[in-house]
Enzyme design. Structure first.
Site, PDB file in Angstrom:
ATOM      1  N   LYS A 207       3.166 -15.235   1.910  1.00  0.00           N
ATOM      2  CA  LYS A 207       3.499 -16.097   0.772  1.00  0.00           C
ATOM      3  C   LYS A 207       5.017 -16.288   0.755  1.00  0.00           C
ATOM      4  CE  LYS A 207       1.419 -17.163  -2.650  1.00  0.00           C
ATOM      5  NZ  LYS A 207       1.050 -18.550  -3.081  1.00  0.00           N
TER       6      LYS A 207
ATOM      7  N   TYR B  15       0.821  -1.213   0.000  1.00  0.00           N
ATOM      8  CA  TYR B  15       0.000   0.000   0.000  1.00  0.00           C
ATOM      9  C   TYR B  15       0.858   1.269   0.000  1.00  0.00           C
ATOM     10  CZ  TYR B  15      -4.696  -1.911   0.724  1.00  0.00           C
ATOM     11  OH  TYR B  15      -5.902  -2.534   0.570  1.00  0.00           O
TER      12      TYR B  15
ATOM     13  N   ASP C  40     -12.063  -9.328   4.118  1.00  0.00           N
ATOM     14  CA  ASP C  40     -13.341  -9.310   3.393  1.00  0.00           C
ATOM     15  C   ASP C  40     -13.917 -10.712   3.320  1.00  0.00           C
ATOM     16  OD1 ASP C  40     -13.437  -6.600   2.910  1.00  0.00           O
ATOM     17  OD2 ASP C  40     -13.847  -6.811   0.768  1.00  0.00           O
TER      18      ASP C  40
ATOM     19  N   ASP D 256      -2.794 -18.067   0.460  1.00  0.00           N
ATOM     20  CA  ASP D 256      -3.807 -18.685  -0.413  1.00  0.00           C
ATOM     21  C   ASP D 256      -4.433 -19.893   0.273  1.00  0.00           C
ATOM     22  OD1 ASP D 256      -1.369 -20.030  -0.609  1.00  0.00           O
ATOM     23  OD2 ASP D 256      -1.609 -20.536  -2.740  1.00  0.00           O
TER      24      ASP D 256
ATOM     25  N   ASP E 268      -6.284  -7.196   3.654  1.00  0.00           N
ATOM     26  CA  ASP E 268      -7.429  -6.567   2.990  1.00  0.00           C
ATOM     27  C   ASP E 268      -8.341  -7.646   2.405  1.00  0.00           C
ATOM     28  OD1 ASP E 268      -8.952  -4.393   1.920  1.00  0.00           O
ATOM     29  OD2 ASP E 268      -7.995  -4.727  -0.018  1.00  0.00           O
TER      30      ASP E 268
HETATM   31  C1  IPM Z   1     -10.457  -1.433   3.633  1.00  0.00           C
HETATM   32  C2  IPM Z   1     -10.717  -0.782   2.312  1.00  0.00           C
HETATM   33  C3  IPM Z   1      -9.601   0.183   2.010  1.00  0.00           C
HETATM   34  C4  IPM Z   1      -8.329  -0.616   1.852  1.00  0.00           C
HETATM   35  C5  IPM Z   1      -9.845   1.086   0.813  1.00  0.00           C
HETATM   36  C6  IPM Z   1     -11.115   1.892   0.962  1.00  0.00           C
HETATM   37  C7  IPM Z   1      -8.674   2.017   0.569  1.00  0.00           C
HETATM   38  O1  IPM Z   1     -10.884  -1.754   1.338  1.00  0.00           O
HETATM   39  O2  IPM Z   1     -10.363  -0.704   4.641  1.00  0.00           O
HETATM   40  O3  IPM Z   1     -10.336  -2.649   3.670  1.00  0.00           O
HETATM   41  O4  IPM Z   1      -8.024  -1.150   0.782  1.00  0.00           O
HETATM   42  O5  IPM Z   1      -7.596  -0.709   2.828  1.00  0.00           O
HETATM   43 MG    MG Z   2     -10.847  -3.759   2.060  1.00  0.00          MG
END
Ligand code: IPM
Ligand code: MG
Length: 368
Positions: free
Chosen positions: A192, A142, A253, A225, A249
Site C-alpha cells: 500500500k 507481526y 486466504d 486492495d 496472510d
Molecule cells: C497463517 C495463520 C497464522 C498467521 C496464525 C495461526 C498465527 O493465519 O499461517 O496464515 O496469521 O500467520
Molecule cells: Mg492466515
C-alpha cells in the site's frame, strides 16, 4: 549425505489426524523409493501448552533448528482462547517462524481440475489456476516494535508497528524472482505505497532488486486492495505474487478460497541455506486446526500430504518424487474419492481421513 531428518509437530485439532496419513506417505517413500527419513515427533501449540505450560519448549525449538525439515499440522482451538496472549498456541508457530528465520512463505493456489466446481467463482475463472503467493513471514506488523496495549490519558491504546528493512524486502523479492524464473517468469508485488511509507520502500526495493539482478523477469506493482479485487476478478493474470506478512496472510486466504478447497492447499516456509546446503524449512497445510470436525475422521489430509510433497521438492531436491505424490493426489480426486469438504450435500458417503490417505498410498503404488 546422512539420512535426512524430519521433525513432525502435529499440533492441535485435526493436526494429528492428518499427520498420521502423512506418516504413511513418508513410510511409503522409504519402502518404495529408497528414501529413508529419520523422523522424530514433538508437541507444538495447545498440546505443548497442556503438557509444558508453553506452546513451544526450548528443547523443541532446538530440535527444529537441527533437523532438515519440520512438518507441522495445525495449532489452536477454542480451549485456548482465554489464555494469555504470550502462551497462546499461535505463539509457538510464530516463534518457529521467527527463530528459524523462515522469511519466504510459499503458498500455492492451484485449482485441481476435478474440483473446479467447488469454487464460489465461475468455473472458467478458476479452472487451471496456478498461482504462487510468496508472503514475507518474519517481519512487518507481526513482529514490529513498539507493540502492546498502553494507557494514554484515561483510555487504552493498542499499538502495532509495520516495519521493514531494505534487506528484509530484498531477500523475499529474490525468492520471488527465483521462483518466477522456474514458472511463468512473472512477479506482481503488492503493498500500500499510496498510504504507507513501508509500502513505498517495499516498492522501491523490489524494483531495485529486479533491475539489478532479474531484468529478465516481468515485474508489476499493485496496491494490495486492488490486488485482492484482481484476484477475484481474473486470478489467472497472476503467476507469482510477492507481498508482506499481513497482506500475505489475507491475500493467501483469499487465493486459497478461489480454488474452493482449503483442505487441498500446502505451504512451505523457507529460510537461508544451512551448512548442508538445504534451506531451513517448515511445511504446513494452509488450513487451521478445524476444532469443529476434530476427532471425527472428516478432515482432508491432502493439504498436509501435499506439504510433504513440497518438502520433497524444496528441501530434498526430489522434484520428480514430489510430482509423483502430487499426481497421486490428483488421481484420487479424479477417481471421485473425496472427503466431506470436497462434496456437495447429497453426493453420497464421503471418504474418511484414513480412507483418503489409503487411497493416496494406492495411487502411489499404481505409479510404480
Ligand atoms: C497463517 C495463520 C497464522 C498467521 C496464525 C495461526 C498465527 O493465519 O499461517 O496464515 O496469521 O500467520
Ligand atoms: Mg492466515
Amino acid at each position: 549425505m546422512s539420512t535426512p531428518s524430519l521433525l513432525i509437530l502435529a499440533g492441535d485439532g485435526i493436526g494429528p489426524e492428518v499427520m498420521a496419513e502423512v506418516r504413511k506417505v513418508i513410510d511409503w517413500f522409504g519402502a518404495n523409493r529408497g528414501m529413508a527419513f529419520d523422523v522424530s515427533e514433538d508437541l507444538v501449540g495447545g498440546s505443548a501448552y497442556d503438557k509444558h505450560g508453553t506452546p513451544l519448549t526450548d528443547e523443541t525449538m532446538a530440535k527444529a533448528q537441527a533437523v532438515d525439515a519440520v512438518l507441522l499440522g495445525a495449532v489452536g482451538g477454542p480451549k485456548y482462547d482465554k489464555l494469555d496472549f504470550s502462551v497462546k498456541p499461535e505463539r509457538g508457530l510464530l516463534r518457529l517462524r521467527k527463530e528459524m528465520d523462515l522469511f519466504a512463505n510459499l503458498r500455492p493456489a492451484q485449482c485441481f481440475d476435478a474440483l473446479a466446481d467447488f469454487s464460489s467463482l465461475k468455473k472458467d475463472v478458476v479452472a487451471g489456476l496456478d498461482i504462487m503467493i510468496i508472503r514475507e513471514l518474519t517481519s512487518g506488523v507481526y513482529f514490529g516494535e513498539p507493540r502492546g496495549i498502553f494507557k494514554e490519558g484515561n483510555e487504552r491504546v493498542g499499538i502495532n508497528t509495520q516495519r521493514y528493512t531494505e534487506s528484509e524486502i530484498a531477500r523475499v523479492a529474490r525468492a520471488a524472482f527465483e521462483l518466477a524464473r522456474k514458472r511463468d517468469n512473472k512477479v506482481c508485488s503488492m503493498e500500500k505505497a499510496n498510504v504507507m511509507e513501508s509500502g513505498i520502500l517495499w516498492r522501491d526495493v523490489v524494483q531495485e532488486v529486479h533491475d539489478a539482478e532479474y531484468p529478465d523477469v516481468e515485474l508489476s506493482h499493485m496496491y494490495a486492495d486492488a490486488g485482492a479485487m484482481q484476484l477475484t476478478r481474473w486470478p489467472k493474470q497472476f503467476d507469482v505474487i510477492v507481498t508482506d506478512n499481513l497482506f500475505g496472510d489475507l491475500l493467501s486466504d483469499l487465493a486459497a478460497m478461489l480454488t474452493g478447497s482449503l483442505g487441498m492447499l500446502p505451504s512451505a516456509s523457507l529460510g537461508a541455506p544451512m551448512a548442508n546446503g538445504r534451506p531451513k524449512a517448515l511445511y504446513e497445510p494452509v488450513h487451521g486446526s478445524a476444532p469443529d470436525i476434530t476427532g471425527q475422521g472428516k478432515a482432508n489430509p491432502c493439504a498436509c500430504i501435499l506439504s510433504f510433497a513440497m518438502a520433497l521438492r524444496y528441501s530434498f531436491d526430489q522434484g520428480d518424487e514430489a510430482t509423483r505424490l502430487e499426481k497421486a493426489v490428483e488421481k484420487v480426486l479424479a477417481d471421485g474419492i473425496r472427503t466431506a469438504d470436497l462434496m456437495q450435500s447429497g453426493e453420497g458417503e464421503p471418504a474418511t481421513t484414513t480412507e483418503m490417505g489409503d487411497a493416496v498410498i494406492a495411487a502411489l503404488d499404481a505409479s510404480l
